[in-house]
Write an enzyme that holds these catalytic residues in place. Structure first.
Site, PDB file in Angstrom:
ATOM      1  N   ARG A   1       0.820  -1.210   0.000  1.00 55.10           N
ATOM      2  CA  ARG A   1       0.000   0.000   0.000  1.00 55.10           C
ATOM      3  C   ARG A   1       0.848   1.251   0.000  1.00 55.10           C
ATOM      4  NH1 ARG A   1      -3.231   1.981  -2.576  1.00 55.10           N
ATOM      5  NH2 ARG A   1      -4.209  -0.058  -2.495  1.00 55.10           N
TER       6      ARG A   1
ATOM      7  N   LYS B   1       1.897  25.120  -3.583  1.00 53.21           N
ATOM      8  CA  LYS B   1       0.691  24.484  -3.038  1.00 53.21           C
ATOM      9  C   LYS B   1       0.850  22.961  -3.100  1.00 53.21           C
ATOM     10  CE  LYS B   1      -2.154  28.438  -4.314  1.00 53.21           C
ATOM     11  NZ  LYS B   1      -3.247  28.965  -5.161  1.00 53.21           N
TER      12      LYS B   1
ATOM     13  N   LYS C   1       4.017  39.374  -3.293  1.00 55.13           N
ATOM     14  CA  LYS C   1       2.579  39.231  -3.489  1.00 55.13           C
ATOM     15  C   LYS C   1       1.839  40.376  -2.819  1.00 55.13           C
ATOM     16  CE  LYS C   1       1.221  35.116  -4.375  1.00 55.13           C
ATOM     17  NZ  LYS C   1       0.677  33.751  -4.293  1.00 55.13           N
TER      18      LYS C   1
ATOM     19  N   GLU D   1       3.708  40.340  -8.090  1.00 57.79           N
ATOM     20  CA  GLU D   1       2.320  40.092  -8.485  1.00 57.79           C
ATOM     21  C   GLU D   1       1.623  41.419  -8.764  1.00 57.79           C
ATOM     22  OE1 GLU D   1      -0.380  37.167  -6.267  1.00 57.79           O
ATOM     23  OE2 GLU D   1      -1.032  39.109  -5.506  1.00 57.79           O
TER      24      GLU D   1
ATOM     25  N   ASP E   1      -2.080  38.548 -12.097  1.00 56.36           N
ATOM     26  CA  ASP E   1      -2.953  37.812 -11.195  1.00 56.36           C
ATOM     27  C   ASP E   1      -4.421  37.968 -11.568  1.00 56.36           C
ATOM     28  OD1 ASP E   1      -3.606  36.312  -8.843  1.00 56.36           O
ATOM     29  OD2 ASP E   1      -4.133  38.196  -7.855  1.00 56.36           O
TER      30      ASP E   1
END
Length: 280
Positions: A99, A134, A166, A195, A216
């Site tokens: 597994r 992410k 950002k 950004e 963005d």
């Protein structure tokens, strides 16, 4: 993209410990001691295979005497029914690793497969597909390597190897221009990207000397106009609300890069199975 063997070994050890705990009680109860077996891992859905080195390490750590043979190449599109790995050795060791090996293979092959679908969708446009941060905690190196196996390119690895300014950084710095100038002064040896949400912010970024600008959540028309206005003075990356249905339109605006968080945060697992046969 080469994976660090020490990292792979550590991740596998922790994964096996999580699954096995104090021991595989089902195998202990049902499999005779000394039984030997062979098992084949087979692809059950179309996609790009990745993660064999991890699966091999799983079986190596699962028990002495397990041998693995690769039956398919990674990084290429394979069809259902393709055998990808064959292992032989003690049946208990193979079952212990089953597994965990499949979990790694299915997750990483899923990332590689979704990436390949995005890369195919923009073929011929000149744009490149990028990953993001992410990622699954502790699995970033594996997932980013899977993106590369699927034909994508890796963005910054973490917070340390590239400056990406950002909206929250911009707010704290007092604007796009001040943020870019401060970053270029402090880290002249690193790529600086900022950004921008409007054409006006893009203008501020260019004036401050930003070598790379992230557009963005802009429409295709907005990006196309900015590409024409920037005219090669900075690299341009599209990001936000881009999926397989819209990625080609974004690429056709002329941007250099398209970053897609879904490659790692939403990739469905690729279906693989392991079938064991007891040896005499």
């Amino acid at each position: 993209m080469t994976l660090d063997p020490a990292l792979v070994s550590d991740l596998v050890a922790r994964a096996l410990a999580e699954d096995a705990g104090s021991g595989d009680v089902t195998t202990q109860a049902t499999v005779p001691g000394g039984a030997r077996a062979a098992a084949t891992i087979t692809l059950k859905a179309p996609g790009v295979l990745f993660g064999l080195v991890v699966a091999e390490e799983v079986f190596r750590q699962a028990g002495d005497g397990v041998q693995a043979e690769r039956l398919a190449a990674e990084g290429t599109w394979l069809e259902p029914g393709t055998p990808v790995l064959r292992v032989t050795g003690p049946a208990a060791a193979i079952l212990l690793g089953e597994r965990t090996a499949l979990n790694f293979l299915q997750r990483l092959s899923g990332v590689a497969t979704l990436t390949a679908r995005y890369v195919r969708a923009i073929e011929g446009t000149g744009a490149a597909i990028l990953d993001t941060r992410k990622t699954t905690p502790t699995l970033r190196a594996l997932e980013k390597a899977a993106v590369v196996a699927g034909g994508g390119r890796s963005h910054r690895f973490g917070l340390f190897d590239m400056v990406l300014i950002k909206e929250n950084h911009i707010a704290a710095a007092g604007g796009v221009g001040p943020a870019v100038r401060a970053a270029r002064a402090r880290f002249a040896d690193l790529v600086v990207e900022v950004e921008c949400q409007t054409a006006a912010e893009v203008g501020e970024a260019l004036e401050a000397g930003a070598p790379r600008i992230l557009l963005d959540n802009m429409t295709a028309d907005e990006m196309r106009a900015i590409v024409a206005d920037v005219a090669g003075r900075a690299e341009l990356e599209a990001s936000g609300n881009i999926d397989l249905a819209t990625v080609r339109a974004a690429a056709e605006t002329g941007v250099d890069f398209i970053s897609v968080g879904a490659l790692t945060h939403s990739a469905p697992a690729l279906d693989l199975s392991l079938i064991l046969e007891r040896l005499p």
